[in-house]
Design a protein around this motif. Sequence first.
Motif, short mmCIF file in Angstrom:
data_model
loop_
_atom_site.label_atom_id
_atom_site.label_comp_id
_atom_site.label_asym_id
_atom_site.label_seq_id
_atom_site.Cartn_x
_atom_site.Cartn_y
_atom_site.Cartn_z
N ASN A 1 0.84 -1.20 0.00
CA ASN A 1 0.00 0.00 0.00
C ASN A 1 0.88 1.26 0.00
OD1 ASN A 1 -2.91 0.99 2.02
ND2 ASN A 1 -2.04 1.91 0.20
N GLU B 1 -6.86 5.21 -2.32
CA GLU B 1 -7.78 4.33 -3.04
C GLU B 1 -7.49 2.86 -2.74
OE1 GLU B 1 -9.25 3.35 -7.63
OE2 GLU B 1 -7.93 5.06 -7.24
N LEU B 2 -6.19 2.49 -2.78
CA LEU B 2 -5.83 1.11 -2.48
C LEU B 2 -6.10 0.79 -1.01
CD1 LEU B 2 -4.63 -1.60 -3.25
CD2 LEU B 2 -2.35 -0.66 -2.81
N ASN C 1 -8.41 2.01 0.91
CA ASN C 1 -9.85 1.81 1.07
C ASN C 1 -10.27 0.42 0.62
OD1 ASN C 1 -10.33 4.34 2.18
ND2 ASN C 1 -10.72 5.31 0.19
N ASP C 2 -9.64 -0.08 -0.44
CA ASP C 2 -9.93 -1.44 -0.92
C ASP C 2 -9.46 -2.48 0.09
OD1 ASP C 2 -11.05 -0.47 -3.27
OD2 ASP C 2 -9.20 -0.67 -4.42
N LEU C 3 -8.26 -2.28 0.64
CA LEU C 3 -7.71 -3.23 1.61
C LEU C 3 -8.47 -3.21 2.93
CD1 LEU C 3 -3.87 -2.70 1.00
CD2 LEU C 3 -5.27 -4.64 0.26
N VAL D 1 -11.52 -3.03 3.40
CA VAL D 1 -12.72 -3.88 3.32
C VAL D 1 -12.44 -5.21 4.01
CG1 VAL D 1 -14.27 -5.12 1.76
CG2 VAL D 1 -13.54 -2.79 1.20
#
Length: 206
Positions: A25, A38-39, A41-43, A45
Motif C-alpha cells: 500500500n 484508493e488502495l 480503502n480497498d484493503l 474492506v
Amino acid sequence: MMNLKKLHYFSGITISIFVGFHLFNHFFSLFGPSAHIELMNDLRVVYRTTFIETVLLLAVAIQIISGIKLFLKKRKTKSGFFQKLQIWTGLYLAFFLIVHVSAVLSGRMFLKLDTNFYFGVAGLNTFPLNLFFVPYYGLAIISFFGHVAAIHSMKMKRKVLGVTPYQQTYTILFMGVLLALVLLYGLTDGFNGIEIPKDYDIMIGK
C-alpha cells in the motif's frame, strides 16, 4: 499447550502477512496520495472487519509480550551478527508496534480522524517532526527485513537458484534498506514534502 517460541512465531507470521500488504500500500505513494488512499480503502474492506482487526491486535499483543520475554530469557546466550540482529530488530519492532498501533487507535477513537495516508505522513512532511519520523519509519522497515533476514540465516540451509543461504540473508537485508528509501521517497513526494490537509493540523502541532 503451544510454547512461547511457537506463539511468537505464529503471531509473527500473522503480522508479517498484514505488513506485506501494508508496505505494498505504501509503495502506491509513488503514484500519489490519491492512489495510496484508493488502495487503502480497498484493503480496509478486509482488515477493518471486526474479526480480522481483532486477530491482528491480538497478534500484535502476543508478539510484543512474547518477544520481550524471549529477549529476557535469551539475551545473554545469543552471539554472532545475525543472532544479535534478531534481538535488536525485535526490540525496535516491539517499540514501533506499541507507538504506531497506539497512535492509530487514538487517532480513530479520540481524535475522530481518518487514519489514512495523510495521518501517516503528517510527521514525515513537517519540520522539525520529520527529524524523528524519518528515522522512526525507516528503521521500522529495515528492522522488519532485518528480523526476517536473521531468522532466515538460522533456518535456511540450502541454495536457491544457486544463491547460498549467506547471500540470501544479505539480499533480504539489502531489500529492506532499499525499500525503506523508496517508500520514504514516495511518502514525501520525492523528498519535496507533501501538503497536509487542515483536518490533520493536530498531528503536527498546529
